[in-house]
Write an enzyme that holds these catalytic residues in place. Structure first.
Site, PDB file in Angstrom:
ATOM      1  CG  ASP A 152       1.324   3.556  -9.988  1.00  0.00           C
ATOM      2  OD1 ASP A 152       0.442   4.107  -9.349  1.00  0.00           O
ATOM      3  OD2 ASP A 152       1.292   2.437 -10.245  1.00  0.00           O
ATOM      4  CG  ASP A 177      -1.494   3.451  -5.279  1.00  0.00           C
ATOM      5  OD1 ASP A 177      -2.683   3.314  -5.543  1.00  0.00           O
ATOM      6  OD2 ASP A 177      -0.525   3.458  -6.105  1.00  0.00           O
TER       7      ASP A 177
END
Length: 181
Positions: A131, A153
């Site tokens: 991330d 995401d």
């Protein structure tokens, strides 16, 4: 190619684009940004000051780090094998059903591309999903920063929201047509 088949195959391009962009950006992050540690802010790249930053963190759980305290075996089963089965099931439903609109098909493929992008990390990156997009959240819900996320995401959320909007519009139109008919 039959029109119906074309309408089902063409959106798969979006799945491929999402997977490519997700994995490419993660590759660049892993290569060029050191993992963020709690002891230092080294590797934080401010894009728009404190509002949008690029960082390198790993998530071995799911959204909002839910499940991080589970055992490695439980996480592997719940966050890798189960999503793989869901992705396969959704693709099967996607190809068998003629009920989805064009927009919904593109949204489903964007969601699936995001799911595959993160699934690749779950299988190939033992430290967890990469991330790297870190956003300031103005203290809303008591959070100074939104949980860090990635391209996959983003695709899941954006396409999921658009899918839900089109679904609700479709339900509204169907209920309106039943009342009129």
């Amino acid at each position: 190619m039959k029109e119906n088949t074309k309408n089902k195959v063409l959106p798969l391009f979006l799945s491929a684009v999402v997977v490519f962009l997700d994995q490419w950006t993660k590759f660049l992050v892993v290569k060029h940004i050191p993992k963020l540690s709690i002891w230092t802010d080294d590797g934080v790249i401010e894009v728009l000051g404190k509002y949008i930053r690029l960082i390198h963190v790993r998530n071995n759980a799911i959204a909002f780090s839910m499940g991080h305290s589970l055992s490695d075996n439980a996480r592997g089963l719940l966050f890798a094998l189960l999503p793989l089965l869901v992705i396969i099931a959704v693709y099967v439903i996607y190809f068998r059903s003629n009920e989805f609109s064009k927009t919904q098909r593109w949204c489903i493929c964007g969601i699936l591309g995001g799911g595959i992008g993160n699934l690749i990390d779950r299988f190939l990156r033992p430290e967890g999903v990469v991330d790297f997009i870190d956003c300031y959240f103005f203290g809303i819900f008591g959070m100074e920063r939104w949980p860090t996320f990635n391209v996959a995401d983003s695709a899941v959320v954006v396409c999921g929201v658009i899918f839900m909007i089109t679904f609700l519009i479709q339900v509204y139109k169907d209920s309106k047509n039943k009342k009129e008919g």
